[in-house]
Design a protein around this motif. Structure first.
Motif, PDB file in Angstrom:
ATOM      1  N   TYR A  34       0.839  -1.199   0.000  1.00  0.00           N
ATOM      2  CA  TYR A  34       0.000   0.000   0.000  1.00  0.00           C
ATOM      3  C   TYR A  34       0.876   1.252   0.000  1.00  0.00           C
ATOM      4  O   TYR A  34       1.922   1.296   0.642  1.00  0.00           O
ATOM      5  N   TYR A  36       0.286   5.291   1.046  1.00  0.00           N
ATOM      6  CA  TYR A  36      -0.568   6.297   1.655  1.00  0.00           C
ATOM      7  C   TYR A  36       0.140   7.648   1.598  1.00  0.00           C
ATOM      8  O   TYR A  36       1.361   7.722   1.573  1.00  0.00           O
ATOM      9  N   ARG A  42      -2.814  15.834   9.228  1.00  0.00           N
ATOM     10  CA  ARG A  42      -4.045  15.266   8.695  1.00  0.00           C
ATOM     11  C   ARG A  42      -4.028  13.749   8.763  1.00  0.00           C
ATOM     12  O   ARG A  42      -3.083  13.133   9.252  1.00  0.00           O
ATOM     13  N   GLY A  43      -5.095  13.159   8.244  1.00  0.00           N
ATOM     14  CA  GLY A  43      -5.238  11.709   8.270  1.00  0.00           C
ATOM     15  C   GLY A  43      -4.498  11.027   7.141  1.00  0.00           C
ATOM     16  O   GLY A  43      -3.706  11.628   6.414  1.00  0.00           O
ATOM     17  N   LEU A  44      -4.765   9.736   7.003  1.00  0.00           N
ATOM     18  CA  LEU A  44      -4.082   8.885   6.028  1.00  0.00           C
ATOM     19  C   LEU A  44      -4.961   8.696   4.795  1.00  0.00           C
ATOM     20  O   LEU A  44      -6.102   8.241   4.899  1.00  0.00           O
ATOM     21  N   LEU A  46      -5.288   6.721   1.313  1.00  0.00           N
ATOM     22  CA  LEU A  46      -4.794   5.600   0.513  1.00  0.00           C
ATOM     23  C   LEU A  46      -4.675   6.043  -0.942  1.00  0.00           C
ATOM     24  O   LEU A  46      -5.626   6.556  -1.531  1.00  0.00           O
ATOM     25  N   GLY A 101      -7.106  -7.727   7.897  1.00  0.00           N
ATOM     26  CA  GLY A 101      -5.925  -8.094   8.651  1.00  0.00           C
ATOM     27  C   GLY A 101      -5.022  -6.907   8.866  1.00  0.00           C
ATOM     28  O   GLY A 101      -5.261  -5.815   8.372  1.00  0.00           O
ATOM     29  N   GLN A 103      -2.071  -4.211   8.885  1.00  0.00           N
ATOM     30  CA  GLN A 103      -1.160  -3.547   7.974  1.00  0.00           C
ATOM     31  C   GLN A 103      -0.032  -2.969   8.807  1.00  0.00           C
ATOM     32  O   GLN A 103      -0.262  -2.412   9.886  1.00  0.00           O
TER      33      GLN A 103
ATOM     34  N   PHE B  89      -5.088   6.688  15.520  1.00  0.00           N
ATOM     35  CA  PHE B  89      -6.028   6.466  14.423  1.00  0.00           C
ATOM     36  C   PHE B  89      -6.793   5.172  14.658  1.00  0.00           C
ATOM     37  O   PHE B  89      -6.189   4.131  14.930  1.00  0.00           O
ATOM     38  N   LEU B  99      -7.865  -0.814   4.436  1.00  0.00           N
ATOM     39  CA  LEU B  99      -8.274  -0.271   5.725  1.00  0.00           C
ATOM     40  C   LEU B  99      -8.915   1.087   5.503  1.00  0.00           C
ATOM     41  O   LEU B  99      -8.428   1.878   4.697  1.00  0.00           O
ATOM     42  N   PHE B 101      -9.565   4.487   7.470  1.00  0.00           N
ATOM     43  CA  PHE B 101      -9.049   5.134   8.672  1.00  0.00           C
ATOM     44  C   PHE B 101      -9.952   6.271   9.126  1.00  0.00           C
ATOM     45  O   PHE B 101     -10.558   6.980   8.308  1.00  0.00           O
ATOM     46  N   GLY B 102     -10.012   6.469  10.439  1.00  0.00           N
ATOM     47  CA  GLY B 102     -10.550   7.697  10.985  1.00  0.00           C
ATOM     48  C   GLY B 102      -9.554   8.823  10.763  1.00  0.00           C
ATOM     49  O   GLY B 102      -8.422   8.595  10.334  1.00  0.00           O
ATOM     50  N   LYS B 103      -9.963  10.048  11.085  1.00  0.00           N
ATOM     51  CA  LYS B 103      -9.122  11.212  10.807  1.00  0.00           C
ATOM     52  C   LYS B 103      -8.061  11.470  11.870  1.00  0.00           C
ATOM     53  O   LYS B 103      -7.233  12.359  11.711  1.00  0.00           O
TER      54      LYS B 103
END
Lengths: 114, 111
Positions: A34, A36, A42-44, A46, A101, A103, B89, B99, B101-103
């Protein structure tokens, strides 16, 4: 044990230049891989994932591309970087054949586009 | 349907306190719920995970509580320490290799 490597650790590139980030995994076979991106604070997000050599799924349309030339190698590329490509790029691997599963993330590459 | 909503966005507690981070989801196909801990400049590290056949899982000072009917799960950190200061997270996965994800929640534990 499994290990995931990313390089370079940091990169400063001018707008319009090409990009190549590399990720390799040791200690496992046929992993899911993967890419990202994480903007500052900030968030992740993909970007791409791969379940096998030459198999790439794209999550977000943009000027980035990914390739998987070998079982445990994942490459993120761009022909011409944009300012908005700046961020923290993370590679992750997961065990194949499991729809659900863990990561495991690499150390990341900090990319700054000027 | 693919979202995981995480709250609060930030959290400040005193050492020894019990911070609680909450996540909610809609997709009933989700069957794996991990939590990741990320320190500044580092990649996220898997902290603890739960599947919906149990309502609670503990690992050291970290506990996941899971409410399947409410489609919510939460992380509790017992006896929090300044070294627990990080971004957390939540995530969810089910039926695919991805997956969601939340922020993230930025936790600060003051000495």
């Amino acid at each position: 044990s499994q290990t995931i490597h990313q390089w370079p650790a940091t990169l400063v590139q001018p707008v319009g230049s090409p990009l190549s980030l590399e990720c390799t995994v040791e200690g496992t076979s046929n992993p899911n891989l993967y890419w990202y991106r994480q903007a500052a604070g900030r968030g992740l997000q993909l970007l791409f994932y791969s379940v096998g050599i030459g198999q790439i799924s794209s999550e977000v349309p943009q000027n980035l591309s990914a390739s998987r030339p070998q079982d445990r190698q994942f490459i993120l590329s761009s022909k011409k970087l944009l300012l908005s490509d700046s961020g923290f790029y993370l590679c992750a691997w997961g065990r194949s054949g499991r729809a659900g599963g863990e990561q495991f993330f690499g150390p990341g590459t900090r990319l700054t586009v000027l | 349907q693919q979202q995981v909503k995480q709250s609060p966005q930030s959290l400040i507690v005193q050492k020894g306190g019990i911070p609680i981070i909450n996540c909610a989801y809609e997709n009933t196909a989700f069957d794996y719920f991990p939590w990741y801990q990320q320190f500044p400049g580092k990649g996220p590290a898997l902290l603890i995970a739960i599947r919906p056949d149990v309502s609670e899982k503990k690992e050291g000072r970290f506990t996941i509580s899971f409410n399947k009917s409410a489609k919510q799960f939460s992380l509790h950190i017992m006896d929090s320490q300044p070294g627990d200061s990080a971004t957390y997270f939540c995530a969810a996965q089910g039926g695919s290799e991805k997956l969601v994800f939340g922020k993230g929640t930025k936790l600060t534990v003051n000495p």
